[in-house]
Design a protein around this motif. Structure first.
Motif, short mmCIF file in Angstrom:
data_model
loop_
_atom_site.label_atom_id
_atom_site.label_comp_id
_atom_site.label_asym_id
_atom_site.label_seq_id
_atom_site.Cartn_x
_atom_site.Cartn_y
_atom_site.Cartn_z
N GLN A 81 -10.15 30.01 -54.42
CA GLN A 81 -10.03 28.58 -54.07
C GLN A 81 -10.27 28.33 -52.57
O GLN A 81 -9.42 27.81 -51.85
CB GLN A 81 -8.66 28.04 -54.50
N ALA A 82 -11.44 28.71 -52.13
CA ALA A 82 -11.79 28.63 -50.71
C ALA A 82 -11.73 27.21 -50.17
O ALA A 82 -11.22 26.98 -49.06
CB ALA A 82 -13.18 29.22 -50.48
N HIS A 83 -12.23 26.23 -50.94
CA HIS A 83 -12.24 24.85 -50.44
C HIS A 83 -10.81 24.34 -50.19
O HIS A 83 -10.55 23.68 -49.18
CB HIS A 83 -12.98 23.92 -51.42
N GLY A 84 -9.91 24.65 -51.10
CA GLY A 84 -8.52 24.22 -50.94
C GLY A 84 -7.87 24.87 -49.73
O GLY A 84 -7.15 24.21 -48.96
N TRP A 85 -8.15 26.18 -49.54
CA TRP A 85 -7.56 26.87 -48.39
C TRP A 85 -8.12 26.33 -47.08
O TRP A 85 -7.37 26.11 -46.13
CB TRP A 85 -7.81 28.37 -48.48
N ILE A 86 -9.42 26.07 -47.04
CA ILE A 86 -10.04 25.53 -45.82
C ILE A 86 -9.42 24.17 -45.48
O ILE A 86 -9.11 23.89 -44.32
CB ILE A 86 -11.57 25.43 -45.97
N PHE A 87 -9.21 23.35 -46.49
CA PHE A 87 -8.57 22.05 -46.25
C PHE A 87 -7.17 22.24 -45.69
O PHE A 87 -6.79 21.63 -44.69
CB PHE A 87 -8.52 21.23 -47.55
N LYS A 88 -6.38 23.12 -46.31
CA LYS A 88 -4.99 23.32 -45.87
C LYS A 88 -4.92 23.90 -44.46
O LYS A 88 -4.11 23.45 -43.63
CB LYS A 88 -4.26 24.24 -46.84
N ILE A 89 -5.74 24.91 -44.18
CA ILE A 89 -5.68 25.52 -42.85
C ILE A 89 -6.18 24.54 -41.79
O ILE A 89 -5.66 24.51 -40.66
CB ILE A 89 -6.43 26.88 -42.80
N SER A 90 -7.15 23.70 -42.15
CA SER A 90 -7.62 22.68 -41.20
C SER A 90 -6.52 21.68 -40.90
O SER A 90 -6.33 21.27 -39.74
CB SER A 90 -8.84 21.95 -41.77
#
Length: 117
Positions: A81-90
C-alpha cells in the motif's frame, strides 16, 4: 556605657531641621542633574550613536505561543500500500514541519522488510 545627655528638644529640633534642609538641597540638585541628563538623552538623534561605535541592541520580538504538539507515530512501510503510506508520511512531515532535505533520511528509518531491498 554612659550616654551623653540628650540635647534639649528645641536644640534637637533645630538640628534636625538643618539636616532636612541640607538633604532637600542635595536632593533638588541631584534631581536637576538627572533631569538635565534625561533631556540631553532625549534630544539625541538616532544617528548620533553611529559615530560612537555603539549600536543599539536589537528589539526582542516575542514569539506567539505554540500549541502543544501531538505525538504522532510514524507509519512504517513494508512495501504494501505504497500510496497510502506516502500520503501518511507526507502528512506527518507537514505536521512536524520537517525540512524537505531531511525527509528521505527520516523516512528511511521507517522502512521494513521488502521495502528495504
Amino acid at each position: 556605657m554612659v550616654r551623653p545627655p540628650n540635647p534639649p528638644p528645641a536644640d534637637r529640633f533645630d538640628e534636625l531641621s538643618q539636616q532636612l534642609a541640607q538633604f532637600q538641597a542635595q536632593f533638588t540638585a541631584t534631581m536637576a542633574a538627572v533631569s538635565n541628563r534625561v533631556e540631553s538623552l532625549e534630544r539625541r538623534s538616532p544617528d548620533s550613536s553611529a559615530g560612537s561605535g555603539m549600536t543599539p541592541p536589537p528589539l526582542a520580538v516575542p514569539l506567539p505561543p505554540q500549541p502543544p504538539r501531538l505525538k504522532l507515530d510514524v507509519p512504517r512501510f513494508d512495501g504494501q500500500q505504497a500510496h497510502g503510506w506516502i500520503f501518511k508520511i507526507s502528512q506527518f512531515f507537514t505536521y512536524h514541519n520537517t525540512p524537505e532535505e531531511e525527509r528521505i533520511t527520516v523516512a528511511s528509518f521507517y522502512l521494513d522488510g521488502p521495502a528495504l531491498a
